[in-house]
Design an enzyme around this catalytic site. Structure first.
Site, PDB file in Angstrom:
ATOM      1  N   TRP A  47      -7.323 -91.638 -32.535  1.00 29.29           N
ATOM      2  CA  TRP A  47      -6.860 -90.462 -33.272  1.00 29.29           C
ATOM      3  C   TRP A  47      -7.466 -90.407 -34.663  1.00 29.29           C
ATOM      4  O   TRP A  47      -7.852 -89.344 -35.139  1.00 29.29           O
ATOM      5  CB  TRP A  47      -5.337 -90.392 -33.281  1.00 29.29           C
ATOM      6  N   ASP A  65      -1.379 -89.149 -40.717  1.00 31.99           N
ATOM      7  CA  ASP A  65      -1.060 -88.559 -39.428  1.00 31.99           C
ATOM      8  C   ASP A  65       0.054 -89.423 -38.841  1.00 31.99           C
ATOM      9  O   ASP A  65      -0.170 -90.563 -38.453  1.00 31.99           O
ATOM     10  CB  ASP A  65      -2.305 -88.590 -38.528  1.00 31.99           C
ATOM     11  N   LYS A  78       6.550 -85.748 -29.638  1.00 30.86           N
ATOM     12  CA  LYS A  78       6.880 -87.132 -29.292  1.00 30.86           C
ATOM     13  C   LYS A  78       8.318 -87.442 -29.695  1.00 30.86           C
ATOM     14  O   LYS A  78       9.186 -87.552 -28.852  1.00 30.86           O
ATOM     15  CB  LYS A  78       5.882 -88.101 -29.926  1.00 30.86           C
TER      16      LYS A  78
HETATM   17  N1  PMP Z   1      -2.633 -87.641 -33.768  1.00 31.04           N
HETATM   18  C1  PMP Z   1      -1.980 -88.508 -32.987  1.00 31.04           C
HETATM   19  C2  PMP Z   1      -1.640 -89.850 -33.528  1.00 31.04           C
HETATM   20  C3  PMP Z   1      -1.631 -88.142 -31.687  1.00 31.04           C
HETATM   21  O1  PMP Z   1      -0.986 -89.004 -30.894  1.00 31.04           O
HETATM   22  C4  PMP Z   1      -1.965 -86.852 -31.215  1.00 31.04           C
HETATM   23  C5  PMP Z   1      -1.586 -86.373 -29.831  1.00 31.04           C
HETATM   24  N2  PMP Z   1      -1.300 -87.305 -28.898  1.00 31.04           N
HETATM   25  C6  PMP Z   1      -2.660 -85.998 -32.058  1.00 31.04           C
HETATM   26  C7  PMP Z   1      -2.965 -86.417 -33.339  1.00 31.04           C
HETATM   27  C8  PMP Z   1      -3.076 -84.628 -31.615  1.00 31.04           C
HETATM   28  O2  PMP Z   1      -1.950 -83.855 -31.595  1.00 31.04           O
HETATM   29  P1  PMP Z   1      -1.897 -82.384 -30.968  1.00 31.04           P
HETATM   30  O3  PMP Z   1      -2.107 -82.538 -29.510  1.00 31.04           O
HETATM   31  O4  PMP Z   1      -0.532 -81.940 -31.348  1.00 31.04           O
HETATM   32  O5  PMP Z   1      -2.964 -81.581 -31.618  1.00 31.04           O
END
Ligand code: PMP
Length: 361
Positions: free
Chosen positions: A102, A172, A196
């Site tokens: 991520w 994040d 989540k």
């Molecule tokens: N950052 C993290 C740590 C994530 O786990 C996720 C999604 N699993 C995201 C960003 C991306 O999020 P989204 O699908 O809401 O754009």
């Protein structure tokens, strides 16, 4: 109703009490004769829920008064670009810690918009470790330092956070917001997709220190500017009303169940059961993650062969445990143990792990 144990990484399980309440209210919200998702986002009926969600977040997460709480669309993914778009102008650079899949996505978007200096990159160790926060020293002139508090795929979690002095700290927190106590006053901007720990997909929570706006560009398209959403209390355009409505209920549920401190305790207990089952398996289950950084939200582990991993996931599913397959990019097994996963879910999985190892070890 036969609810299964749901270990999906997101969207993920929600409290049954919240789902039941939604069901009860969906066609006729508390005698109003219409649903919360059929009314105007400018109506008193919706506004109350919207503001209640903001104040519950502020209370539960102990968000200081000088922070704005915003509800945006576009997922955490939009924040990968919105953060640099707003703060990386004027030939500034930012610092990033690259801790896994991520963080890499956040890095890639930031690099398209400006200069990024990487302070730590876990690539060599296959993203199984994090830097000591004391060694993370941002450049004095950095627009901000960006970290990922919990790597959802790699199963790594920061336990303490760097002191960045005057350099804003951005995080994040998509996969562990509200899952443990975090000193919010350390962070100048936090973002998290709701799907989540907070509710269904569709809304992204942004918590931003007000003075960040002084450093933001003011020539951006209207949606992409944080100032727009601050000015309009996240009601510049139609917000994701269903997600916010459901999130407000999840937050009320969290509060009724002892708040974040109690959630943190439950999460530690659940994760402890799975790590314990791993430790006592005589090497059958192995965590790739350095002990100090193992996540309480996403517990990842490997079995001796990929065939056994496939069988594990299949048999677990047959036994009523869903979503245990590791992310397609890394394989293995992953149990996501977010706030709404009940203790019995973790107990059932730990027992299953013992039986499976005994049969196949
Ligand atoms: N950052 C993290 C740590 C994530 O786990 C996720 C999604 N699993 C995201 C960003 C991306 O999020 P989204 O699908 O809401 O754009």
């Amino acid at each position: 109703m036969a609810r299964k144990y749901n270990f999906y990484a997101g969207p993920s399980t929600l409290p049954v009490a919240v789902l039941n309440e939604l069901e009860e209210e969906i066609a006729d919200y508390r005698g109003q004769g219409l649903s919360m998702i059929e009314t105007s986002h400018r109506s008193k009926m919706y506004e109350k829920v919207h503001n209640e969600a903001i104040s519950l977040l502020r209370e539960l997460l102990a968000v200081p008064e000088d922070r704005e709480i915003l509800f945006l669309g576009g997922g955490a993914t939009l924040q990968f670009s919105m953060v640099p778009m707003n703060f990386l102008g004027n030939q500034k650079s930012c610092d990033m810690v690259v801790s896994g899949a991520w963080a890499k996505k956040a890095l890639s978007d930031a690099q398209k918009l400006g200069t990024v200096k990487v302070l730590f990159d876990g690539a060599e160790g296959h993203y199984t470790s994090l830097p000591d926060p004391a060694d993370v020293r941002p450049h004095e002139d950095a627009a901000y330092l960006h970290i990922t508090s919990n790597e959802t795929i790699g199963g790594l979690q920061w336990k303490e956070f760097p002191d960045t002095g005057d350099v804003p700290l951005v995080a994040d927190m998509s996969s562990d917001i509200a899952g443990r106590r975090v000193p919010m006053e350390k962070f100048d901007l936090v973002y998290a997709g709701a799907q989540k720990n907070l509710g269904p997909a569709g809304v992204t929570v942004v918590i931003m220190k007000k003075d960040m706006l002084d450093k933001a560009r003011n020539d951006l398209p209207v949606y992409l500017s944080y100032a727009t959403h601050v000015e309009k209390n996240s009601l510049h355009n139609t917000p994701p009303v269903f997600s916010i409505y459901a999130m407000q209920k999840v937050l009320a549920w969290l509060k009724a169940n002892g708040g974040i401190e109690a959630a943190e305790k439950r999460n530690e207990e659940k994760a402890g059961l799975i790590y314990q089952a791993m430790e006592s398996s005589g090497g059958f289950y192995v965590s790739p993650v350095e002990r100090a950084y193992r996540s309480t939200m996403n517990v990842v582990f490997r079995l001796p062969t990929e065939e056994l991993e496939t069988l594990f996931v299949q048999e677990a599913e047959a036994a009523g445990m869903l979503g245990l397959k590791g992310h397609r990019s890394v394989g293995g097994v992953r149990a996501s143990l977010y706030n709404a996963v009940p203790l019995e879910g973790a107990q059932t999985l730990a027992e299953f792990m013992k039986d499976f190892a005994a049969k196949n070890g």
